[in-house]
Design an enzyme around this catalytic site. Structure first.
Site, short mmCIF file in Angstrom:
data_model
loop_
_atom_site.label_atom_id
_atom_site.label_comp_id
_atom_site.label_asym_id
_atom_site.label_seq_id
_atom_site.Cartn_x
_atom_site.Cartn_y
_atom_site.Cartn_z
N LEU A 126 -0.03 -2.15 -4.02
CA LEU A 126 0.10 -2.53 -5.42
C LEU A 126 1.04 -3.73 -5.63
O LEU A 126 1.17 -4.23 -6.75
CB LEU A 126 0.58 -1.34 -6.25
CG LEU A 126 -0.41 -0.16 -6.29
CD1 LEU A 126 0.15 0.98 -7.14
CD2 LEU A 126 -1.77 -0.60 -6.81
N ASN A 147 5.28 -1.71 1.79
CA ASN A 147 5.63 -3.09 2.17
C ASN A 147 5.70 -4.01 0.95
O ASN A 147 5.00 -5.02 0.85
CB ASN A 147 4.69 -3.63 3.24
CG ASN A 147 3.23 -3.60 2.82
OD1 ASN A 147 2.85 -2.92 1.89
ND2 ASN A 147 2.41 -4.36 3.54
N ASP A 160 -7.33 0.59 1.71
CA ASP A 160 -6.44 -0.49 2.17
C ASP A 160 -6.57 -1.69 1.23
O ASP A 160 -6.60 -2.84 1.67
CB ASP A 160 -6.74 -0.89 3.61
CG ASP A 160 -5.62 -1.72 4.24
OD1 ASP A 160 -4.57 -1.89 3.58
OD2 ASP A 160 -5.78 -2.20 5.38
N PHE A 213 -3.60 -11.57 5.57
CA PHE A 213 -4.53 -10.49 5.91
C PHE A 213 -4.82 -9.66 4.66
O PHE A 213 -3.91 -9.36 3.88
CB PHE A 213 -3.90 -9.55 6.94
CG PHE A 213 -3.74 -10.11 8.32
CD1 PHE A 213 -4.81 -10.13 9.20
CD2 PHE A 213 -2.52 -10.60 8.75
CE1 PHE A 213 -4.67 -10.61 10.49
CE2 PHE A 213 -2.36 -11.09 10.03
CZ PHE A 213 -3.43 -11.11 10.91
N GLY A 214 -6.10 -9.25 4.48
CA GLY A 214 -6.37 -8.24 3.47
C GLY A 214 -7.53 -8.54 2.55
O GLY A 214 -7.90 -9.69 2.35
#
Length: 434
Positions: free
Chosen positions: A64, A95, A309, A327-328
């Site tokens: 979030l 994180n 994720d 990343f993501g």
């Protein structure tokens, strides 16, 4: 509205019924005959003919970004995306900036979720201070806080030191916690590794991320779980070899659970041939043989849950050369459609199976007692109504997330969330936020 009547919905077991919801719980069930009328004068009626009613989805793995990266997502915007995706609870990963490694940080995320009020936001605590991998974070204080943290993860970084992992497993055992591991041996797949190691990574000149870097950590951690008698959860499983290790561990009676993402169930490493950073994710997309193994493992119960994720990023972090991009991928709003397309249309899961992997099992793993419950009288009315036949063409610009790193853009999927109820209060109706 004082009550809601969901009329003529198919339940996960295939039966059709009317469901009356009032005061946050399921009040009555009645077999729908066309003449059944459980509604009073002030009851909102939802015509659910041809729709499937499921327990509200629970996401074990959501980023979030708040605090620290509110340009990419906030607890409020992420909660909106979750509600649209049919979720009634999400676990917010640690994180952030600052990292969720103290009781105060966990309570802040918890309170932001309650203020948003669209889904239950349950903070995940960091395993180690500042995700540094060396010193344990305030695990006990976070567990005893108002947030009642039970899941801990350094996601984005592996707890690589086996002594630290052992200590974490021993510590959380005392209060029924679980360590969720990002399985990436840094000596085999370093920080720049971004493409499944193989012919394609060599041809594209991208740093390789071999499957064994995941598998070796999972093998180590299940043995540590057996040694300590504690619980370990494997985040975003991505390889056939990992499936073999998890299947073996479960056969030994080791307390291990695992999740798979929607993107690892459908997308393959071939998409990286265009160097499109939208498809840069950690762990990386894998070849088709891994994808097939993940689907089979989800169907047979080796993998317990689907977790998104969901990893939103601002454009200035994603629009770079592939190696330099963040990343993501986004995942909350499309998870049901991907699972429906891959697993239900593919004949691998029925709707009872979808309820199991998207609601019941995730709620059990996370220790969320009010979620993942059967659709029965007296149970909390955390519910998701799905149109199994709807055809969806994903439009990234229609997303309610702040970010646009959507790997499903322009893809046609089957299955759509029509309504989401959090303790009997609609957050989504007719596919739109209220």
């Amino acid at each position: 509205m004082s009550s809601i009547l969901i009329k003529g919905a198919a339940l996960p077991d295939g039966t059709t019924t009317d469901v009356l919801v009032a005061d946050g719980v399921i009040r009555e069930l009645g077999v729908s005959t066309g003449s059944t009328n459980l509604a009073g004068a002030s009851t909102k009626v939802i015509d659910a003919a041809g729709l499937v009613l499921l327990p509200g989805f629970v996401d074990l793995h959501t980023h979030l970004r708040e605090p620290g990266r509110e340009d990419a997502e906030t607890v409020l915007t992420g909660s909106r995306a979750a509600a649209v995706g049919g979720f009634t609870a999400v676990l917010a990963m640690a994180n952030t900036n600052p990292v969720t490694d103290t009781a105060e940080a966990a309570e802040r995320v918890f309170d932001l979720g309650r203020t948003a009020g669209l889904v239950d936001v349950q903070p995940v605590g960091a395993v180690t201070k500042s995700l540094g991998g060396e010193e344990l974070a305030e695990l006990g204080l976070m567990a005893r806080s108002r947030a009642k943290v039970r899941v801990f993860s350094d996601d984005g970084k592996c707890v690589a030191d086996p002594r630290v992992m052992r200590r974490a497993l021993e510590y959380v055992k005392a209060f029924g916690g679980v360590i969720s591991q990002h399985s990436q041996d840094p000596s085999l797949a370093g920080a720049t590794a971004c493409c499944h190691e193989g012919e394609l990574s060599g041809r594209l000149g991208l740093p390789g991320w071999p499957g064994v870097a995941e598998e070796i950590i999972i093998a180590r951690d299940v043995m540590l779980a057996r040694h300590t008698g504690s619980r370990v959860h494997v985040a975003h499983v991505s390889t056939a070899g990992s499936v073999e290790v998890i299947r073996w561990a479960k056969a030994q009676g080791i307390d291990v659970t695992a999740e798979v993402t929607p993107h690892h169930l459908l997308l393959t490493t071939d998409l990286l041939g265009t160097y499109d950073p939208t498809f840069k994710v950690n762990p990386p997309l894998r070849p088709n043989e891994d994808v097939e193994a993940l689907r089979a493992a989800l169907a047979d119960g080796t993998i317990d849950a689907v977790a998104t994720d969901h990893a939103p990023h601002a454009r200035h972090d994603k629009e770079h050369a592939f190696v330099d991009a963040a990343f993501g991928m986004l995942g909350l709003e499309t998870a049901l459609s991907v699972v429906s397309t891959v697993m239900v249309e593919g004949g691998l899961l029925d709707w009872a199976g979808v309820a199991r992997v998207m609601s019941t099992n995730p709620a059990r793993i996370a220790g969320l007692d009010g979620h993942g419950r059967p659709i029965a009288v007296g149970e909390p009315a955390n519910l998701t109504l799905v149109d199994p036949a709807a055809q969806v063409v994903v439009d990234r610009d229609a997303s309610v997330s702040l970010s646009r790193n959507n790997p499903w853009h322009d893809r046609k999927l089957t299955g759509r969330v029509i309504a989401t109820l959090l303790r009997g209060t609609p957050t989504v109706l007719e596919g739109a936020l209220l």
